[in-house]
Structures are given as C-alpha cells and as structure tokens.
Write a protein that holds these residues in place. Structure first.
Motif, PDB file in Angstrom:
ATOM      1  N   MET A   5       0.840  -1.198   0.000  1.00  0.00           N
ATOM      2  CA  MET A   5       0.000   0.000   0.000  1.00  0.00           C
ATOM      3  C   MET A   5       0.879   1.253   0.000  1.00  0.00           C
ATOM      4  O   MET A   5       1.906   1.290   0.639  1.00  0.00           O
ATOM      5  CB  MET A   5      -0.849   0.041   1.272  1.00  0.00           C
ATOM      6  N   THR A   6       0.419   2.242  -0.665  1.00  0.00           N
ATOM      7  CA  THR A   6       1.174   3.483  -0.685  1.00  0.00           C
ATOM      8  C   THR A   6       1.003   4.172   0.661  1.00  0.00           C
ATOM      9  O   THR A   6      -0.064   4.146   1.246  1.00  0.00           O
ATOM     10  CB  THR A   6       0.641   4.422  -1.776  1.00  0.00           C
ATOM     11  N   SER A  54       0.399   7.143   3.171  1.00  0.00           N
ATOM     12  CA  SER A  54      -0.442   8.314   2.976  1.00  0.00           C
ATOM     13  C   SER A  54       0.117   9.504   3.736  1.00  0.00           C
ATOM     14  O   SER A  54       0.682   9.342   4.810  1.00  0.00           O
ATOM     15  CB  SER A  54      -1.826   8.016   3.504  1.00  0.00           C
ATOM     16  N   GLU A 105     -12.504   6.551  10.698  1.00  0.00           N
ATOM     17  CA  GLU A 105     -13.894   6.331  11.102  1.00  0.00           C
ATOM     18  C   GLU A 105     -14.176   4.852  11.335  1.00  0.00           C
ATOM     19  O   GLU A 105     -14.827   4.466  12.278  1.00  0.00           O
ATOM     20  CB  GLU A 105     -14.814   6.812   9.984  1.00  0.00           C
ATOM     21  N   SER A 106     -13.655   4.048  10.401  1.00  0.00           N
ATOM     22  CA  SER A 106     -13.949   2.617  10.462  1.00  0.00           C
ATOM     23  C   SER A 106     -13.043   1.897  11.458  1.00  0.00           C
ATOM     24  O   SER A 106     -13.075   0.683  11.541  1.00  0.00           O
ATOM     25  CB  SER A 106     -13.780   2.013   9.079  1.00  0.00           C
ATOM     26  N   GLY A 107     -12.232   2.660  12.192  1.00  0.00           N
ATOM     27  CA  GLY A 107     -11.383   2.040  13.202  1.00  0.00           C
ATOM     28  C   GLY A 107     -10.085   1.497  12.630  1.00  0.00           C
ATOM     29  O   GLY A 107      -9.313   0.858  13.317  1.00  0.00           O
ATOM     30  N   SER A 108      -9.804   1.751  11.346  1.00  0.00           N
ATOM     31  CA  SER A 108      -8.581   1.227  10.752  1.00  0.00           C
ATOM     32  C   SER A 108      -7.420   2.158  11.048  1.00  0.00           C
ATOM     33  O   SER A 108      -7.608   3.315  11.378  1.00  0.00           O
ATOM     34  CB  SER A 108      -8.739   1.106   9.254  1.00  0.00           C
ATOM     35  N   PHE A 109      -6.242   1.618  10.857  1.00  0.00           N
ATOM     36  CA  PHE A 109      -5.042   2.344  11.213  1.00  0.00           C
ATOM     37  C   PHE A 109      -4.404   2.955   9.980  1.00  0.00           C
ATOM     38  O   PHE A 109      -4.148   2.278   9.001  1.00  0.00           O
ATOM     39  CB  PHE A 109      -4.081   1.358  11.870  1.00  0.00           C
ATOM     40  N   VAL A 110      -4.180   4.232  10.011  1.00  0.00           N
ATOM     41  CA  VAL A 110      -3.527   4.891   8.889  1.00  0.00           C
ATOM     42  C   VAL A 110      -2.173   5.374   9.390  1.00  0.00           C
ATOM     43  O   VAL A 110      -2.075   6.060  10.395  1.00  0.00           O
ATOM     44  CB  VAL A 110      -4.375   6.085   8.408  1.00  0.00           C
ATOM     45  N   ARG A 124      10.010   2.292   9.921  1.00  0.00           N
ATOM     46  CA  ARG A 124       9.882   0.880   9.544  1.00  0.00           C
ATOM     47  C   ARG A 124      10.911   0.522   8.463  1.00  0.00           C
ATOM     48  O   ARG A 124      11.555  -0.514   8.525  1.00  0.00           O
ATOM     49  CB  ARG A 124       8.468   0.612   9.030  1.00  0.00           C
ATOM     50  N   ASP A 125      11.040   1.413   7.450  1.00  0.00           N
ATOM     51  CA  ASP A 125      11.991   1.155   6.366  1.00  0.00           C
ATOM     52  C   ASP A 125      13.440   1.147   6.866  1.00  0.00           C
ATOM     53  O   ASP A 125      14.239   0.331   6.443  1.00  0.00           O
ATOM     54  CB  ASP A 125      11.837   2.198   5.251  1.00  0.00           C
ATOM     55  N   PHE A 176      10.739  -6.714   9.428  1.00  0.00           N
ATOM     56  CA  PHE A 176       9.655  -5.903   8.889  1.00  0.00           C
ATOM     57  C   PHE A 176       8.491  -5.820   9.872  1.00  0.00           C
ATOM     58  O   PHE A 176       8.051  -6.838  10.406  1.00  0.00           O
ATOM     59  CB  PHE A 176       9.167  -6.515   7.573  1.00  0.00           C
ATOM     60  N   PRO A 212       4.706  -5.172   9.991  1.00  0.00           N
ATOM     61  CA  PRO A 212       3.490  -4.960   9.193  1.00  0.00           C
ATOM     62  C   PRO A 212       2.595  -3.908   9.861  1.00  0.00           C
ATOM     63  O   PRO A 212       2.824  -3.542  11.027  1.00  0.00           O
ATOM     64  CB  PRO A 212       2.821  -6.332   9.169  1.00  0.00           C
ATOM     65  N   ASN A 213       1.596  -3.432   9.099  1.00  0.00           N
ATOM     66  CA  ASN A 213       0.759  -2.333   9.599  1.00  0.00           C
ATOM     67  C   ASN A 213       0.185  -2.573  10.996  1.00  0.00           C
ATOM     68  O   ASN A 213       0.130  -1.665  11.809  1.00  0.00           O
ATOM     69  CB  ASN A 213      -0.397  -2.073   8.641  1.00  0.00           C
ATOM     70  N   ALA A 217       9.051 -12.515  10.103  1.00  0.00           N
ATOM     71  CA  ALA A 217       9.237 -11.270   9.342  1.00  0.00           C
ATOM     72  C   ALA A 217      10.693 -10.799   9.301  1.00  0.00           C
ATOM     73  O   ALA A 217      10.974  -9.610   9.244  1.00  0.00           O
ATOM     74  CB  ALA A 217       8.324 -10.156   9.872  1.00  0.00           C
TER      75      ALA A 217
END
Lengths: 298, 301
Positions: free
Chosen positions: B1-2, B4, B12-17, B26-27, B36, B38-39, B267
């Motif tokens: 995923m790119t 942001s 709103e949906s409770g997801s993590f950005v 992380r990189d 690694f 992961p999100n 990972a």
C-alpha cells in the motif's frame, strides 16, 4: 472420477441454463461503464448505481476502506463514486455482480472465505504489479478478483463432485485444482474460461481465469496471467486460501508463472520477495473486515 | 500500500492509517536489521519509539527519524530501538506456523532427501538459543515424530548462544509459567518434571540437546558446526551490521548439508545480504533453502 467425460462436462458448462447471469439491476450500469472513462458522467453512474441497494452500500464501504486509500469519511453515494474514481466503478460493479451470484454455500466453502481469497488476490496482484511496474497494472485488481470465476461454474454444474474435490483437497492438504482434476477431470480454471466467455468478459480476464494454474500455456496476456498466478499462490500460502493450508513448499524460482514473469519483466532480479510476503500480513486484517462488512449487506 | 500523507490516527472505520515518519522508521529498521513491521504492528512500533523519544527528550517522530538516520549516534540509537522492539522474551512453542512447517513439510523433505543414505541421522542447530526454550521445543517436536516419520532415525539439537547467563539458564532447563504457557498438556505431562512450582525439562528431551557458548562471529569455531540439516537463527542477526551478518550467513551456508534449510525469526529477511540462499514459502511462514534442488535451479538473468 465423475461419470461424465471432460467433453460432456464442457458441453454442460456451455449449455446449462441455470448458470448464473449478470444481475438485471446491474446490466444497464455495466453496459454504460464499458464506455471509455472520459465519456462517463458521474451523475449518470450515481443514478444507475442507486437502482441497486447492495451496490450502493458496497460503494460506501469500499470508499471508506483504507485498502482503497481513503482518509476522509465518505457518507454519500456521489462522494463514494468520486472517491473511488469513475475508472474503478466497473471493478466495483463486476465485483458486486460476482458476489450476488455466489450461492450461500459454495460446495462446502464458506462464501466469506472464498470472497476473502478473491479480494486478497486482487489486492496482492495490484500491489505486485505496481511494485514491478508492469504495464498491466490497471488490469491486475479485477483479474485477481475474478480469477476463480470457475469455482462458481463448478458449483452450479457439478455441485456434488466439486464438494468431493474440496473435501479431498482439505483432507490431503493439496491445491484445490489438483483435487478437482482427480475427482472431476476438469479444473475450475477450465470451467471458468467457459463461463467467462458466456459472460463476454474482457479477453485478458478470460485468459487469467483460464490459465492461472497453467500460465505457461497462456497464448496472450502472459504477464497478467503470471502475475495473478503468483498472487493466488502467495495468498494460498499466507492463509488467504480456501480455508485450509496447503502442505507444501513453494520456491517461486521453480514456478512456471515465475518463468513467464521473468520473460515479461526486467526488474524482477532485484525484487524483494521476502518483504512482499511480510507486507501481505498488512492485508489480512483489512480484507477480513471489508469482506465481513460487504457480506452483512447482501 | 502506498503511504499516505496523513497523521497516525484511527479512521472512522477504526482502521489504522500510518504516519509517514513511522513508515520511514519501519523502512530504516528493515534496511538495517532486516526485520519488517506490518501495519498491525505499527502502533506497537510507535509506542516503542515514544519510549526512546522520552528518554532522548525528542519532541516528535520527525526529529526522531533524524536520530535514527543522520545524527552521529544513529547506529547506537537503532540498537536501542531494536532492544525496545524485540523484547528478549522467548517461550516454548513460540512460532507456531514455523514449527508446523518444520513438522509437516521440512522434516518429510529432509527424510526423503536422506532416504538412501546409510546413516539415518538428523542434526538441527539452534543458533542464538537464548535461555533454551527453542532447542528444547525442537527436541520435543522431533521426539513426538520418532514413532512416525522419524522412526529409526537418531537426532541431536546443537544449541549455542553468546550470553553466558542464557547458557547457564538453558543448561539448568527449569522454566516458569510464562515461558511454558504454550506447551500442550500431553507434552507437559510426558516430557517435564515439576520442580517447586516450575517445570524442569526431563531427561528424554535433555539428552537430545547439547548446549555450548559460541560467538557467531568466531570464524574458526564456526567452521566446526558442519553437517547440519536445519538451522534456526531467530531474531539474532538483526543486531549485526551488514558485513557481520553476511559473514555469519556464509558460515550457515557452508555448514548446512546440500538439502538444508535456514529458519529466521518472524518477518526477518536476508534480502540484500546473501544470494546463495533462496527464499521459500511454507504455509503461513517462510524459510531459506540452500538450493540443491533435484529438478535443477533456474537462476535469474
């Protein structure tokens, strides 16, 4: 083996009239969306979508999912169409049609699992095509989403035999298409090709559906076929398969799809497959959540 | 995923950005240590960066990225952050997909590869065995297979670590509730002895494990670890710089038998470190193969 020969099965697939068809409410929309994107009008798309309640709600869910990179809450259908982009509406409408035709029980596969595998494969194919700068990147998502079209064909035409194939695949922890060959003599890739032609899907989608387990035999769209084949394999190895883990070791360098991709993509030598594999874990959570949300509205 | 350009937040949906500074960290960790996040582990990573920032008196993640990349002490800071993120915890039956893959896929492959050899013997090396939970777990898994797949086979587990205290603990072989919580009840019953509220590894498993101190960078001693079928080296190499890591991996490659496999931590990657090993995919996990495949290797152009 089933009592039917391969030829008899193929004839059945070509003629059976209980084969699922595009839902009537979505047909005008899909016809309109086959126009070039620059000729599409947002309002007209919004109007056509609004005839179908479940597609409307799906658009809102997708527009609000981080899988589609939106950061601001979208609360209207028009907002969702704008956020997703007109270019993506055909994907969404086809996905919705695809979901509507899924029987509640796919020969023993929970439709949620089947859908998670399809969506996972779509996302991995899209991600991988971008990372590899493949020219077919814009086709990758839909091709990944629909690659297992043939499972529906098998469920409809040979429900008993397909159920047996699935039980065999699970108990021996082998790939589903190998079990299908053993039980029915025909894989979901072959039957999917026939159903896809009946649906008049785009040629590259037919190629992917038909050859994702035999990428070396694809006469054209080889990069896309190989890409989806690898995405499918990675999903199955990373717990986004058909609800069971295949007991096997995969070395990508020995996969036929990889050989095809090497011919089609020059940047492959420097690609970090380990990192890509770890990144797949990023999708798991979102895929489970999105599919759960989409299924609640069916 | 790119990534942001948005702050770290729950949508709103409770997801993590993810915050782009966090994905940058992380990189940096992935490039330097090969591990690694992961999100779904980014919140954890952010929390651990927070601890370091507090310690250093750094106000925001943007400045902390500098501490990890451009400030003179950036290498030391990276080690400090790694120490925060890889809690030195280990326990029995820790990485379940890895152990399942060993049992269901790798052991049958090795048994098949060695089927025609006169000596039916397996050797596993737990490199960086810490307090011993990993090598004993491996011994338990192989013992359980000795009535089935491994019938008629002998095996031994070589366990090594740099840290004297860890070695002493591993040799003592007595563990508390935390590290034994994942042991299946029937295994606990069969292979452990209770000792003042703790579990002591019984002689059956103990006799299969040899524990010794070894520095993975000690070239002369590394050459003695030959003839190994499988190496486990989990969350050890992340602390090594690229040159040392490359040296250790080269030793692993030499010491492994032609059909051998190397398992790293969850990972953890060898990308950019060594081309001789190749990545293999196993159910829900990965490993590295030495590369002598019967059907011939296709090398990339």
């Amino acid at each position: 083996m089933t009592g039917l020969s391969r030829e008899q099965i193929f004839r059945k697939l070509e003629t059976v009239d209980t084969m699922p068809s595009i839902p009537a409410t979505l047909e005008p929309l899909l016809r309109y969306l086959s126009l070039p994107v620059d000729q599409l009008e947002t309002q007209k798309v919004v109007d056509l979508i609004s005839h179908d309640k479940s597609l409307t709600v799906q658009c809102l869910h997708l527009a609000n999912s981080p899988l589609f990179c939106r950061w601001h809450a979208v609360d209207s259908l028009r907002g969702a169409v704008v956020a997703l982009g007109l270019g993506r509406m055909k994907e969404v409408a086809l996905a919705c049609s695809f979901m509507k035709m899924l029987p509640t029980q796919i020969g023993g596969i929970d439709p949620v699992i089947f859908w998670e595998h399809s969506l996972g494969c779509a996302l991995v194919a899209r991600h991988l095509s971008r990372k590899l700068n493949l020219p077919c990147a814009d086709k990758a998502y839909l091709a990944g989403l629909l690659h297992d079209f043939g499972i529906i064909a098998n469920v409809v035409t040979l429900p008993k035999e397909f159920g047996e194939a699935l039980i065999l695949a699970r108990s021996r922890e082998i790939p589903l298409h190998e079990a299908e060959l053993e039980v029915m003599g025909v894989t979901h890739a072959e039957s999917g090709g026939i159903l896809a032609a009946r649906w008049k899907l785009a040629p590259e989608l037919i190629a992917v559906i038909t050859h994702h387990h035999t990428p070396e035999q694809a006469p054209d769209h080889r990069a896309l076929v190989a890409l989806v084949s690898i995405a499918d394999l990675l999903c199955r190895m990373r717990n986004l398969g058909y609800g069971y883990a295949e007991r096997r070791l995969v070395d990508l360098l020995e996969e036929k799809a990889f050989t095809v991709l090497v011919e089609e993509c020059t940047t492959l030598a420097e690609f970090d497959w380990a990192r890509l594999t770890f990144e797949l874990d990023n999708y798991m959570f979102e895929v489970h959540k999105l599919v759960a949300a989409l299924y609640r509205i069916q | 995923m790119t990534a942001s350009p948005a702050p770290t937040q729950a949508t709103e949906s409770g997801s993590f950005v993810a915050n782009p500074n966090l994905t940058r960290i992380r990189d940096v960790i992935y490039q330097a240590a090969g591990i690694f996040h992961p999100n779904h582990k980014l919140r954890f990573l952010e929390d651990r960066c927070g601890r370091r920032m507090k310690e250093l008196g750094v106000a925001n993640l943007r400045d902390y990225v500098d501490c990890l990349t451009v400030k003179p002490s950036h290498q030391a800071e990276l080690v400090a952050l790694l120490n925060e993120t890889t809690v030195g915890e280990t326990y029995f039956y820790r990485n379940e997909p890895q152990l399942e893959a060993l049992r269901k896929v790798i052991l049958p492959k090795i048994v098949e590869a060695k089927a025609n050899l006169p000596l039916r013997r397996l050797r596993i090396w737990s490199a960086g065995c810490s307090t011993g939970e990993e090598p004993y777990t491996l011994a338990l898994i192989l013992l359980e297979e000795s009535k089935g797949l491994l019938e008629g086979w002998s095996f031994d587990i070589q366990a090594t670590d740099l840290n004297e205290r860890s070695i002493a603990h591993a040799k003592r072989g007595v563990y508390g509730e935390y590290s034994t919580r994942n042991i299946p009840p029937q295994i606990r019953e069969k292979y452990f002895v209770e000792e003042q509220g703790e579990l002591s590894v019984g002689t059956l498993a103990r006799s299969r494990v040899t524990i010794q101190r070894l520095n993975l960078l000690d070239d002369s001693r590394m050459t003695f670890m030959k003839g190994v079928d499988i190496i486990f080296c989990c969350n050890v190499l992340i602390y090594f710089d690229a040159a040392s890591k490359s040296r250790v991996i080269q030793h692993f490659h030499t010491n492994l038998l032609p059909h051998g496999y190397l398992f790293l931590g969850h990972a953890e990657s060898l990308f950019g470190i060594n081309d001789a090993f190749h990545l293999i995919h196993l159910p829900s996990t990965t490993a590295y193969g030495k590369g002598a495949h019967a059907n011939g290797r296709k090398r990339l152009p």
